[in-house]
Design a protein around this motif. Structure first.
Motif, PDB file in Angstrom:
ATOM      1  N   LEU A   1       0.807  -1.218   0.000  1.00 47.59           N
ATOM      2  CA  LEU A   1       0.000   0.000   0.000  1.00 47.59           C
ATOM      3  C   LEU A   1       0.840   1.267   0.000  1.00 47.59           C
ATOM      4  CD1 LEU A   1      -2.931   0.732  -0.078  1.00 47.59           C
ATOM      5  CD2 LEU A   1      -3.057   0.448   2.402  1.00 47.59           C
ATOM      6  N   MET A   2       1.984   1.231   0.648  1.00 49.13           N
ATOM      7  CA  MET A   2       2.850   2.410   0.680  1.00 49.13           C
ATOM      8  C   MET A   2       3.459   2.678  -0.690  1.00 49.13           C
ATOM      9  SD  MET A   2       4.695   2.029   4.406  1.00 49.13           S
ATOM     10  CE  MET A   2       3.702   1.915   5.899  1.00 49.13           C
ATOM     11  N   HIS A   3       3.790   1.609  -1.412  1.00 48.90           N
ATOM     12  CA  HIS A   3       4.283   1.788  -2.782  1.00 48.90           C
ATOM     13  C   HIS A   3       3.223   2.480  -3.640  1.00 48.90           C
ATOM     14  CE1 HIS A   3       8.026  -0.607  -2.613  1.00 48.90           C
ATOM     15  NE2 HIS A   3       7.377  -1.391  -1.759  1.00 48.90           N
ATOM     16  N   THR A   4       1.962   2.072  -3.466  1.00 45.71           N
ATOM     17  CA  THR A   4       0.878   2.634  -4.261  1.00 45.71           C
ATOM     18  C   THR A   4       0.679   4.111  -3.963  1.00 45.71           C
ATOM     19  OG1 THR A   4      -0.214   0.468  -4.231  1.00 45.71           O
ATOM     20  CG2 THR A   4      -1.539   2.349  -4.900  1.00 45.71           C
ATOM     21  N   LEU A   5       0.629   4.462  -2.699  1.00 48.01           N
ATOM     22  CA  LEU A   5       0.461   5.868  -2.323  1.00 48.01           C
ATOM     23  C   LEU A   5       1.619   6.714  -2.845  1.00 48.01           C
ATOM     24  CD1 LEU A   5      -0.760   5.346   1.355  1.00 48.01           C
ATOM     25  CD2 LEU A   5      -2.125   6.295  -0.503  1.00 48.01           C
ATOM     26  N   ARG A   6       2.809   6.176  -2.766  1.00 45.52           N
ATOM     27  CA  ARG A   6       3.988   6.908  -3.224  1.00 45.52           C
ATOM     28  C   ARG A   6       3.930   7.169  -4.729  1.00 45.52           C
ATOM     29  NH1 ARG A   6       9.871   4.695  -1.573  1.00 45.52           N
ATOM     30  NH2 ARG A   6       9.314   3.074  -3.075  1.00 45.52           N
ATOM     31  N   LYS A   7       3.380   6.208  -5.493  1.00 42.30           N
ATOM     32  CA  LYS A   7       3.268   6.408  -6.940  1.00 42.30           C
ATOM     33  C   LYS A   7       2.424   7.635  -7.269  1.00 42.30           C
ATOM     34  CE  LYS A   7       5.620   3.402  -9.305  1.00 42.30           C
ATOM     35  NZ  LYS A   7       5.045   2.291 -10.044  1.00 42.30           N
ATOM     36  N   PHE A   8       1.330   7.808  -6.549  1.00 49.52           N
ATOM     37  CA  PHE A   8       0.432   8.937  -6.845  1.00 49.52           C
ATOM     38  C   PHE A   8       1.022  10.269  -6.416  1.00 49.52           C
ATOM     39  CE2 PHE A   8      -2.561   5.676  -7.758  1.00 49.52           C
ATOM     40  CZ  PHE A   8      -3.519   6.253  -8.567  1.00 49.52           C
ATOM     41  N   VAL A   9       1.664  10.305  -5.242  1.00 48.37           N
ATOM     42  CA  VAL A   9       2.204  11.572  -4.775  1.00 48.37           C
ATOM     43  C   VAL A   9       3.390  12.015  -5.625  1.00 48.37           C
ATOM     44  CG1 VAL A   9       3.929  10.808  -3.061  1.00 48.37           C
ATOM     45  CG2 VAL A   9       2.535  12.834  -2.603  1.00 48.37           C
ATOM     46  N   ARG A  10       4.072  11.051  -6.241  1.00 50.94           N
ATOM     47  CA  ARG A  10       5.187  11.391  -7.129  1.00 50.94           C
ATOM     48  C   ARG A  10       4.710  11.783  -8.527  1.00 50.94           C
ATOM     49  NH1 ARG A  10       9.906   6.818  -5.840  1.00 50.94           N
ATOM     50  NH2 ARG A  10      10.562   7.707  -3.832  1.00 50.94           N
ATOM     51  N   ALA A  11       3.537  11.305  -8.909  1.00 56.63           N
ATOM     52  CA  ALA A  11       3.038  11.557 -10.270  1.00 56.63           C
ATOM     53  C   ALA A  11       2.308  12.885 -10.401  1.00 56.63           C
ATOM     54  CB  ALA A  11       2.112  10.423 -10.707  1.00 56.63           C
ATOM     55  N   VAL A  12       1.663  13.329  -9.324  1.00 53.66           N
ATOM     56  CA  VAL A  12       0.795  14.518  -9.409  1.00 53.66           C
ATOM     57  C   VAL A  12       1.145  15.491  -8.287  1.00 53.66           C
ATOM     58  CG1 VAL A  12      -1.586  15.354  -9.397  1.00 53.66           C
ATOM     59  CG2 VAL A  12      -1.054  13.124 -10.398  1.00 53.66           C
ATOM     60  N   PHE A  13       1.480  16.706  -8.669  1.00 53.42           N
ATOM     61  CA  PHE A  13       1.837  17.738  -7.694  1.00 53.42           C
ATOM     62  C   PHE A  13       0.626  18.114  -6.850  1.00 53.42           C
ATOM     63  CE2 PHE A  13       2.014  22.326  -6.688  1.00 53.42           C
ATOM     64  CZ  PHE A  13       3.110  22.307  -5.828  1.00 53.42           C
ATOM     65  N   ASN A  14       0.821  18.205  -5.553  1.00 50.42           N
ATOM     66  CA  ASN A  14      -0.190  18.683  -4.613  1.00 50.42           C
ATOM     67  C   ASN A  14      -1.462  17.828  -4.604  1.00 50.42           C
ATOM     68  OD1 ASN A  14      -0.787  20.513  -2.554  1.00 50.42           O
ATOM     69  ND2 ASN A  14      -1.971  21.834  -3.922  1.00 50.42           N
ATOM     70  N   ILE A  15      -1.320  16.540  -4.881  1.00 54.53           N
ATOM     71  CA  ILE A  15      -2.470  15.647  -4.880  1.00 54.53           C
ATOM     72  C   ILE A  15      -2.947  15.415  -3.448  1.00 54.53           C
ATOM     73  CG2 ILE A  15      -1.149  13.494  -4.696  1.00 54.53           C
ATOM     74  CD1 ILE A  15      -3.146  12.258  -6.688  1.00 54.53           C
ATOM     75  N   LYS A  16      -4.243  15.208  -3.296  1.00 52.83           N
ATOM     76  CA  LYS A  16      -4.838  14.936  -1.990  1.00 52.83           C
ATOM     77  C   LYS A  16      -5.235  13.463  -1.945  1.00 52.83           C
ATOM     78  CE  LYS A  16      -6.451  19.695  -1.559  1.00 52.83           C
ATOM     79  NZ  LYS A  16      -5.635  20.171  -2.698  1.00 52.83           N
ATOM     80  N   LEU A  17      -4.616  12.706  -1.036  1.00 52.63           N
ATOM     81  CA  LEU A  17      -4.807  11.262  -0.977  1.00 52.63           C
ATOM     82  C   LEU A  17      -5.807  10.867   0.102  1.00 52.63           C
ATOM     83  CD1 LEU A  17      -1.081  10.085  -1.251  1.00 52.63           C
ATOM     84  CD2 LEU A  17      -2.785  10.150  -3.069  1.00 52.63           C
TER      85      LEU A  17
END
Length: 223
Positions: free
Chosen positions: A33-49
């Motif tokens: 799950l941490m790998h998945t969250l990290r993918k999104f925060v690295r792909a999109v600036f200022n994303i809200k998870l």
């Protein structure tokens, strides 16, 4: 336009046969799950998870975050009895009606940044963006009489996540009662009479479900 991601990880992991649900099992020394969250925060600036997990797992998740010093900001929400209810709970945490939201399986940690970015770009224009990949194998359709018939594989696609939408539309779509025909978020969206837009996914974006998937995930990380 604000960008959100609802990461759904409500599975019990029974097919994995492990002592804990698959989303918390380690690959490369860190929970899936941490790998998945990290993918999104690295792909999109200022994303809200927004992370949707079973309420009974809150304490375990907190312990794992402390153990791995995982500090990516995210909001944790309790899941429901079904994936439909879990996604709805996640969507309810979004105060914005003009933004975009990607809904993604927590056990798909190998989605490429380009797929994530493309999903937001296409959804902003057309209302939705569903990641899919072409079939490589021949397929046959089973009939009620026990026989099977050949199908042209070029007319079919394998559906992945993220499935990204304009927030206002997908929130409206999830206001309906749950139906057995809702196999993913795209089918909920389609129920409103709206056409979904398909985008190219990536083949490595597997859904980790079995021990064999976990072994392949380790291989992908080494690669």
């Amino acid at each position: 336009m604000n960008k959100y991601a609802v990461i759904v990880a409500g599975g019990s992991g029974t097919r994995m046969g492990a002592p804990m649900p698959k989303q918390y099992l380690p690959i490369g020394g860190m929970p899936v799950l941490m790998h998945t969250l990290r993918k999104f925060v690295r792909a999109v600036f200022n994303i809200k998870l927004i992370l949707v997990i079973p309420a009974n797992d809150f304490e375990l998740w907190t312990e794992l975050c402390e153990q791995h010093q995982f500090q990516i900001p995210h909001q944790v929400v309790a899941g429901g009895k079904s994936r439909f209810q879990s996604v709805k709970n996640g969507l309810n945490m979004i105060p914005d009606h003009e933004g975009l939201v990607a809904i993604h399986d927590g056990v798909r940690p190998f989605v490429e940044a380009e797929v994530i970015q493309s999903s937001y770009e296409v959804a902003a224009k057309s209302g939705s963006a569903i990641a899919v990949v072409a079939l490589k194998d021949s397929i046959r359709k089973l009939q009620d009489d026990g026989k099977s018939v050949f199908q042209e594989r070029q007319y079919f696609r394998l559906v992945q996540t993220p499935q990204t939408f304009q927030v206002s539309k997908i929130k409206k779509a999830f206001e309906v009662p749950e139906l057995h025909t809702f196999t993913d978020d795209a089918t909920v969206y389609e129920h409103q009479g709206w056409q979904v837009e398909l985008i190219a996914g990536n083949l490595e974006n597997i859904k980790i479900t079995t021990p064999e998937d976990l072994e392949y995930a380790e291989f992908l990380l080494r690669k």
